[in-house]
Design a protein around this motif. Sequence first.
Motif, PDB file in Angstrom:
ATOM      1  N   TYR A   1       0.814  -1.212   0.000  1.00 20.67           N
ATOM      2  CA  TYR A   1       0.000   0.000   0.000  1.00 20.67           C
ATOM      3  C   TYR A   1       0.848   1.262   0.000  1.00 20.67           C
ATOM      4  CZ  TYR A   1      -3.501   3.441   1.330  1.00 20.67           C
ATOM      5  OH  TYR A   1      -4.311   4.554   1.351  1.00 20.67           O
TER       6      TYR A   1
ATOM      7  N   ARG B   1      -4.020   5.465  -6.233  1.00 21.14           N
ATOM      8  CA  ARG B   1      -5.070   5.192  -5.240  1.00 21.14           C
ATOM      9  C   ARG B   1      -6.281   6.098  -5.474  1.00 21.14           C
ATOM     10  NH1 ARG B   1      -1.718   6.274   0.084  1.00 21.14           N
ATOM     11  NH2 ARG B   1       0.312   5.520  -0.603  1.00 21.14           N
TER      12      ARG B   1
ATOM     13  N   ARG C   1     -14.208   4.952   1.460  1.00 24.23           N
ATOM     14  CA  ARG C   1     -13.714   5.177   2.818  1.00 24.23           C
ATOM     15  C   ARG C   1     -14.836   5.258   3.858  1.00 24.23           C
ATOM     16  NH1 ARG C   1      -8.321   3.997   3.231  1.00 24.23           N
ATOM     17  NH2 ARG C   1      -7.223   4.793   1.396  1.00 24.23           N
TER      18      ARG C   1
ATOM     19  N   ASP D   1      -7.216   0.116   3.931  1.00 24.22           N
ATOM     20  CA  ASP D   1      -5.954   0.120   3.192  1.00 24.22           C
ATOM     21  C   ASP D   1      -5.599  -1.270   2.699  1.00 24.22           C
ATOM     22  OD1 ASP D   1      -5.837   2.789   3.733  1.00 24.22           O
ATOM     23  OD2 ASP D   1      -4.219   2.672   5.222  1.00 24.22           O
TER      24      ASP D   1
ATOM     25  N   GLU E   1      -5.261  -2.409  -1.166  1.00 23.90           N
ATOM     26  CA  GLU E   1      -4.026  -3.056  -1.618  1.00 23.90           C
ATOM     27  C   GLU E   1      -4.332  -4.357  -2.345  1.00 23.90           C
ATOM     28  OE1 GLU E   1      -0.127  -5.250   0.344  1.00 23.90           O
ATOM     29  OE2 GLU E   1      -1.009  -3.528   1.399  1.00 23.90           O
TER      30      GLU E   1
END
Length: 741
Positions: A87, A95, A107, A176, A180
């Motif tokens: 990440y 991203r 998020r 995260d 990833e």
Amino acid sequence: MARSPKSRKRKKGGLVRRIVVWTLGIGTLIACCGLIALVIAVYTTKASLPSFDQLKSSPNGQMIRVHSADGTVIATLGPSYGQWISYDQIPVDMRHAMISIEDRRFRSHIGVDPIGMLRSLRFAIRYHGTGRRLQGASTITQQVARTIFLSNKYDISRKIREAILALAMERKFSKDQILELYLNKVYFGGGAYGIDAASRLFFGHSATHLSLGEAAIIAGLVKAPSHYSPTADPKAAVDRAGVVLHAMVETGDITQAQADAANPHVVKFAPQPKYNSVRYFTDWALPQLESLIDETQAPLEVWTTLNLKMQREAEAAVRANVPKGAQGALVSMDRDGAVRALVGGTDYVTSTYNRATQAERQPGSSWKLFVYLSALEAGYKPDDMIDDQAVDINGWTPKNDEGYYFGPVTLRKAFALSLNASAAEIGQKVGFGTVADMAKRLGITTPINTYPAMVLGTSNVRLIDMTRAYATISNQGVAVVPFGINRVTSNGQVLYQHETDTSNVLVAPYIAAEMTDLLQTAVNTGTGRAARIGRPVAGKTGTTTSNKDGWFMGFSSGLTTGVWMGRDDAKPIRGLYGGTAPARAFAAFMKQAVADRPVEQFQTALTPPDWQTEPDDQSYFGSPDNGMFVDPNGMPLGNSSSTYPGGSYYSPQDAYPGDQPDGGQQQTQQPVNPSDTPPAPPQRLDQDWLDRALGRKPEAQPTPPAQRRQTQPQPSPSPTPSPKKDAPQSLLPHQFDRPNQ
């Protein structure tokens, strides 16, 4: 005492309130039960999820090795792996680009996005019945769940499992970690899984050095990798990157000035490896795996029918003969349907569009195969006469390419010279619907119109379908189904083995032999002379209006090959005829393709059915034309009949069916020898009964077929057309030789 209206109104209002309360109560109870079940399912799934490290090492996609007929590996397909990018090594722009275009609320949501689901539901209602899928409902977490644990099969049960997995993953992994996993596992097209593999494939460097413009291009690929891939359509990839940059501006990740500076139009793509025409074949054959096997994870070894030598010769023949600015395609298949060579264009790198299997173009006179087959089934013979003259069919008057008419000619000559007026006359007599049915029977899958001009090939067709039809004639009328995959194995276990079905007879063998007779003449003395290769060849040319398309279809030594040439924009090509470039390409290919095969003479003298040879009157009451008798379930009566889509039944063992019903009992008619006494008719089916049923007088017997054929007009040795009064009065000289005609 009567109740007042106010009392009745209060009572009615109370009843409504109770119904509403009960409905809300029951609904709340159901919702609570559903929520409890969902929670149990989510936490049960969470407990069974692998660890983050285990997910990182899980495989991406399925590896497939493709072999030619001799075992040579011709392609290796499946995932190409780059390095795992953690990440903190993933560029920030990468991203932000992915979140902006794929899941803006990544998020903040819990694994599923209620707002996105409502938008998807509104889309579904708006486009209900159109066949379009739900869109905009899958979050990044759901996509990770689908990529790792599920298939791409689209149905409601899969969406439910996907949502439960997404909720469970959000409980177990951080945002995260999920991002990833996503950026290292999602498919970006061209066989690339993960941003590092995609970056190396498209830009020639690691994903840790992606620029904003490059990141936007990669992020834009996820929606439709095959469509937006730079290897397939660089312009589409760049245009999609512009959409990504605009989304990033809307989310505040970049400014408009940064988006303008990124300018994906100036991004340089890495040069792609040169692919030869083998990719046209694999692009057609490999999608068939989905219907042949169920294995979607284990590595596969796919053994195909492709002959590499023939493929090289086919590619060379097309390139050497195709007119400048035009495209060409070629399909060649064995009599069992095995595709030995397939060329979909002059250059796979320039265009991946497969003109052999996808393009739909008018076939011109190569379509006359179906016209003359219909005539042969109606009773015509190659040496029968027709009158090639001006014909008016509802205001349509076709003209021959030569500009004049030939008068009385044999069927063989009319076909060899590809006379349009004769074809129109035949189509009018046998019926345009009959011709269309014949084409469908022999494997034409595109829509067919039944306007009179259809006999000249005005319905769009695919090259592979036309090749299949000609291959059926080469195979003596037995159905030919093209296939490209012989065997599929996985870890040494055979998952699929092709088996050829030879039971489906579409055209009687003697009809196929007569058609081959006509096709031979077209090559030996007619429009297809450029296709001669020093051994027996049967075939037909085709040219469309204004020379937009040129075709040659033919077969020799068990190999059937079809060639098409033309422009993708359907503009005219000066000098393009079926008998020029396409026929020359056919000859150039076939000379090499059949060089190692024994010379085969065509079977053009098969024994015709009894009704064509019996001289006695009793033969008039034999087998019905295209005899078809079925039981109440629609199944044919008899043990060895085969069906074709048109509805008639033929036996592979017999040139013509011989079964007829008798009072509900099936009775087999025996062949009649001209020297034998005709067999006695069955009980009740005597001559007197037949005469009365057919409205005939005993003394007015018809002339036997053999005698009548002797009185038919024969082709004149003089090139001068015979007077019109000498022309045959009917297109179907044998129409009364066969009952039920």
